[in-house]
Scaffold this motif. Structure first.
Motif, PDB file in Angstrom:
ATOM      1  N   LEU A   1       0.843  -1.191   0.000  1.00 43.45           N
ATOM      2  CA  LEU A   1       0.000   0.000   0.000  1.00 43.45           C
ATOM      3  C   LEU A   1       0.877   1.240   0.000  1.00 43.45           C
ATOM      4  N   LEU A   2       0.452   2.238  -0.758  1.00 45.74           N
ATOM      5  CA  LEU A   2       1.177   3.501  -0.828  1.00 45.74           C
ATOM      6  C   LEU A   2       0.625   4.490   0.185  1.00 45.74           C
ATOM      7  N   MET A   3       1.418   5.504   0.496  1.00 42.45           N
ATOM      8  CA  MET A   3       1.024   6.546   1.430  1.00 42.45           C
ATOM      9  C   MET A   3      -0.241   7.233   0.919  1.00 42.45           C
ATOM     10  N   PRO A   4      -1.276   7.368   1.766  1.00 44.70           N
ATOM     11  CA  PRO A   4      -2.499   8.045   1.324  1.00 44.70           C
ATOM     12  C   PRO A   4      -2.246   9.519   1.020  1.00 44.70           C
ATOM     13  N   HIS A   5      -3.053  10.078   0.124  1.00 48.05           N
ATOM     14  CA  HIS A   5      -2.891  11.478  -0.264  1.00 48.05           C
ATOM     15  C   HIS A   5      -3.327  12.424   0.853  1.00 48.05           C
ATOM     16  N   LYS A   6      -4.234  11.974   1.716  1.00 52.03           N
ATOM     17  CA  LYS A   6      -4.725  12.798   2.818  1.00 52.03           C
ATOM     18  C   LYS A   6      -3.951  12.462   4.091  1.00 52.03           C
ATOM     19  N   GLU A   7      -3.771  13.477   4.919  1.00 54.78           N
ATOM     20  CA  GLU A   7      -3.158  13.243   6.235  1.00 54.78           C
ATOM     21  C   GLU A   7      -4.252  12.745   7.171  1.00 54.78           C
ATOM     22  N   ASN A   8      -4.342  11.443   7.344  1.00 61.43           N
ATOM     23  CA  ASN A   8      -5.382  10.836   8.153  1.00 61.43           C
ATOM     24  C   ASN A   8      -4.734   9.726   8.973  1.00 61.43           C
ATOM     25  N   ARG A   9      -4.776   9.859  10.280  1.00 65.07           N
ATOM     26  CA  ARG A   9      -4.109   8.885  11.148  1.00 65.07           C
ATOM     27  C   ARG A   9      -4.647   7.475  10.971  1.00 65.07           C
ATOM     28  N   LYS A  10      -5.958   7.342  10.786  1.00 64.67           N
ATOM     29  CA  LYS A  10      -6.551   6.016  10.620  1.00 64.67           C
ATOM     30  C   LYS A  10      -6.028   5.356   9.339  1.00 64.67           C
ATOM     31  N   MET A  11      -5.968   6.124   8.254  1.00 62.23           N
ATOM     32  CA  MET A  11      -5.472   5.577   6.986  1.00 62.23           C
ATOM     33  C   MET A  11      -3.996   5.201   7.091  1.00 62.23           C
ATOM     34  N   LEU A  12      -3.209   6.025   7.776  1.00 67.94           N
ATOM     35  CA  LEU A  12      -1.789   5.711   7.962  1.00 67.94           C
ATOM     36  C   LEU A  12      -1.612   4.434   8.783  1.00 67.94           C
ATOM     37  N   SER A  13      -2.453   4.278   9.796  1.00 70.83           N
ATOM     38  CA  SER A  13      -2.403   3.084  10.637  1.00 70.83           C
ATOM     39  C   SER A  13      -2.762   1.839   9.836  1.00 70.83           C
ATOM     40  N   VAL A  14      -3.812   1.931   9.015  1.00 71.82           N
ATOM     41  CA  VAL A  14      -4.227   0.806   8.175  1.00 71.82           C
ATOM     42  C   VAL A  14      -3.123   0.459   7.184  1.00 71.82           C
ATOM     43  N   MET A  15      -2.534   1.476   6.540  1.00 74.45           N
ATOM     44  CA  MET A  15      -1.455   1.247   5.582  1.00 74.45           C
ATOM     45  C   MET A  15      -0.301   0.494   6.247  1.00 74.45           C
ATOM     46  N   SER A  16       0.083   0.931   7.420  1.00 71.68           N
ATOM     47  CA  SER A  16       1.186   0.308   8.141  1.00 71.68           C
ATOM     48  C   SER A  16       0.862  -1.147   8.505  1.00 71.68           C
ATOM     49  N   GLU A  17      -0.342  -1.387   9.007  1.00 70.19           N
ATOM     50  CA  GLU A  17      -0.729  -2.733   9.415  1.00 70.19           C
ATOM     51  C   GLU A  17      -0.800  -3.692   8.230  1.00 70.19           C
ATOM     52  N   VAL A  18      -1.393  -3.247   7.126  1.00 64.83           N
ATOM     53  CA  VAL A  18      -1.500  -4.104   5.940  1.00 64.83           C
ATOM     54  C   VAL A  18      -0.114  -4.399   5.371  1.00 64.83           C
ATOM     55  N   ASN A  19       0.746  -3.388   5.283  1.00 64.74           N
ATOM     56  CA  ASN A  19       2.101  -3.613   4.770  1.00 64.74           C
ATOM     57  C   ASN A  19       2.886  -4.578   5.662  1.00 64.74           C
ATOM     58  N   GLN A  20       2.630  -4.532   6.959  1.00 69.17           N
ATOM     59  CA  GLN A  20       3.284  -5.471   7.877  1.00 69.17           C
ATOM     60  C   GLN A  20       2.813  -6.904   7.581  1.00 69.17           C
ATOM     61  N   HIS A  21       1.521  -7.084   7.343  1.00 66.83           N
ATOM     62  CA  HIS A  21       0.997  -8.414   7.002  1.00 66.83           C
ATOM     63  C   HIS A  21       1.589  -8.899   5.675  1.00 66.83           C
ATOM     64  N   ILE A  22       1.754  -7.983   4.715  1.00 70.62           N
ATOM     65  CA  ILE A  22       2.349  -8.347   3.428  1.00 70.62           C
ATOM     66  C   ILE A  22       3.776  -8.848   3.630  1.00 70.62           C
ATOM     67  N   ARG A  23       4.542  -8.148   4.464  1.00 71.94           N
ATOM     68  CA  ARG A  23       5.919  -8.583   4.743  1.00 71.94           C
ATOM     69  C   ARG A  23       5.926  -9.973   5.387  1.00 71.94           C
ATOM     70  N   GLN A  24       4.977 -10.219   6.299  1.00 65.07           N
ATOM     71  CA  GLN A  24       4.907 -11.523   6.954  1.00 65.07           C
ATOM     72  C   GLN A  24       4.526 -12.626   5.966  1.00 65.07           C
ATOM     73  N   LEU A  25       3.667 -12.309   4.995  1.00 68.38           N
ATOM     74  CA  LEU A  25       3.288 -13.292   3.981  1.00 68.38           C
ATOM     75  C   LEU A  25       4.471 -13.600   3.059  1.00 68.38           C
ATOM     76  N   SER A  26       5.386 -12.654   2.908  1.00 71.49           N
ATOM     77  CA  SER A  26       6.518 -12.819   2.001  1.00 71.49           C
ATOM     78  C   SER A  26       7.636 -13.663   2.597  1.00 71.49           C
ATOM     79  N   VAL A  27       7.651 -13.815   3.898  1.00 69.52           N
ATOM     80  CA  VAL A  27       8.706 -14.583   4.571  1.00 69.52           C
ATOM     81  C   VAL A  27       8.472 -16.066   4.306  1.00 69.52           C
TER      82      VAL A  27
END
Length: 69
Positions: A40-66
């Motif tokens: 997931l790419l950085m959202p265009h809006k400064e929104n804490r919830k969206m940033l949190s979701v982006m971070s969590e999903v990207n973390q799951h992606i990294r775990q799936l890649s291991v």
């Protein structure tokens, strides 16, 4: 490719992003995201919830890649 998720399920979103590699998605109640190169790419809006979701999903992606040894 565009996908609309009716509920936020981080692992389901992560699998979708990892599989398609590039596109857009929308999560009801959170917002729209773009993804490229399998993350997931950085959202265009400064929104804490969206940033949190982006971070969590990207973390799951990294775990799936291991690959387990």
């Amino acid at each position: 490719m565009f996908r609309n998720f009716k509920a936020y399920r981080p692992l389901q979103v992560a699998r979708f992003v990892k599989t398609l590699f590039k596109g857009q998605l929308h999560i009801e109640g959170i917002g729209s995201f773009e993804f490229d190169e399998g993350k997931l790419l950085m959202p265009h809006k400064e929104n804490r919830k969206m940033l949190s979701v982006m971070s969590e999903v990207n973390q799951h992606i990294r775990q799936l890649s291991v690959v387990p040894a």
